[in-house]
Design a protein around this motif. Structure first.
Motif, PDB file in Angstrom:
ATOM      1  N   UNK A  73       0.824  -1.214   0.000  1.00 21.02           N
ATOM      2  CA  UNK A  73       0.000   0.000   0.000  1.00 21.02           C
ATOM      3  C   UNK A  73       0.859   1.265   0.000  1.00 21.02           C
ATOM      4  N   UNK A  74       1.974   1.245   0.702  1.00 25.43           N
ATOM      5  CA  UNK A  74       2.847   2.414   0.778  1.00 25.43           C
ATOM      6  C   UNK A  74       3.645   2.636  -0.501  1.00 25.43           C
ATOM      7  N   UNK A  75       3.740   1.620  -1.344  1.00 23.77           N
ATOM      8  CA  UNK A  75       4.479   1.755  -2.606  1.00 23.77           C
ATOM      9  C   UNK A  75       3.579   2.116  -3.785  1.00 23.77           C
ATOM     10  N   UNK A  76       2.281   2.127  -3.564  1.00 24.40           N
ATOM     11  CA  UNK A  76       1.361   2.448  -4.656  1.00 24.40           C
ATOM     12  C   UNK A  76       1.574   3.837  -5.254  1.00 24.40           C
ATOM     13  N   UNK A  77       1.990   4.857  -4.475  1.00 28.64           N
ATOM     14  CA  UNK A  77       2.271   6.149  -5.121  1.00 28.64           C
ATOM     15  C   UNK A  77       3.364   6.046  -6.194  1.00 28.64           C
ATOM     16  N   UNK A  78       4.345   5.196  -5.978  1.00 22.76           N
ATOM     17  CA  UNK A  78       5.412   5.009  -6.970  1.00 22.76           C
ATOM     18  C   UNK A  78       4.839   4.365  -8.229  1.00 22.76           C
TER      19      UNK A  78
ATOM     20  N   UNK B 124       7.272  12.496 -12.711  1.00 24.68           N
ATOM     21  CA  UNK B 124       6.229  11.797 -11.953  1.00 24.68           C
ATOM     22  C   UNK B 124       6.811  10.694 -11.074  1.00 24.68           C
ATOM     23  N   UNK B 125       7.718   9.916 -11.635  1.00 27.87           N
ATOM     24  CA  UNK B 125       8.316   8.813 -10.873  1.00 27.87           C
ATOM     25  C   UNK B 125       9.194   9.370  -9.750  1.00 27.87           C
ATOM     26  N   UNK B 126       9.982  10.375 -10.065  1.00 24.78           N
ATOM     27  CA  UNK B 126      10.832  10.994  -9.042  1.00 24.78           C
ATOM     28  C   UNK B 126      10.012  11.659  -7.954  1.00 24.78           C
TER      29      UNK B 126
END
Length: 129
Positions: free
Chosen positions: A60-65, A118-120
């Motif tokens: 869940x915490x990696x979904x922004x990436x 966006x990725x950064x």
């Protein structure tokens, strides 16, 4: 600002995939290309899952990436559908030929700009919050 562990990120991930597909499909000329492009979000999700499992981070915490990567690619092709269709038509008619022999791919420059932003930005967000 939205917590990185918020379940809303799943909704944002789904919206990101829908936007990605909505932007990519107009540039494809046949079913095979559409199926290939549809695998992009799945292929992008696999490294996120592997990182989550290997480093014991919540998925869940990696979904922004994940959202940042998908949106960075999607926004990189906005406005280049005609050129993308030309390239995909050439590619379908010339299987096996190197891509550099075909028409120009102007969306690559745009992706080279949008994807790192966006990725950064997503990596910064995940590490800062």
């Amino acid at each position: 600002m939205l917590e990185k562990s918020s379940p809303l990120w799943w909704l944002f991930a789904a919206i990101s995939v829908v936007l990605y597909l909505a932007v990519m499909f107009p540039g494809m000329i046949n079913r095979r290309q559409m199926i290939w492009v549809s695998g992009g979000p799945v292929a992008a999700f696999l490294p996120v899952m592997a990182f989550s499992a290997n480093y014991d981070w919540s998925l869940n915490e990696l979904l922004p990436v994940y959202c940042g990567g998908i949106l960075g690619i999607a926004l990189g092709v906005v406005g280049h559908w005609k050129a993308m269709r030309e390239f995909m038509t050439w590619r379908a008619e010339n299987p096996g030929k190197p891509d550099d022999e075909g028409p120009d791919v102007p969306w690559m420059l745009q992706i080279a700009f949008t994807l790192p932003i966006f990725f950064g930005g997503a990596l910064w967000y995940v590490n800062a919050h």
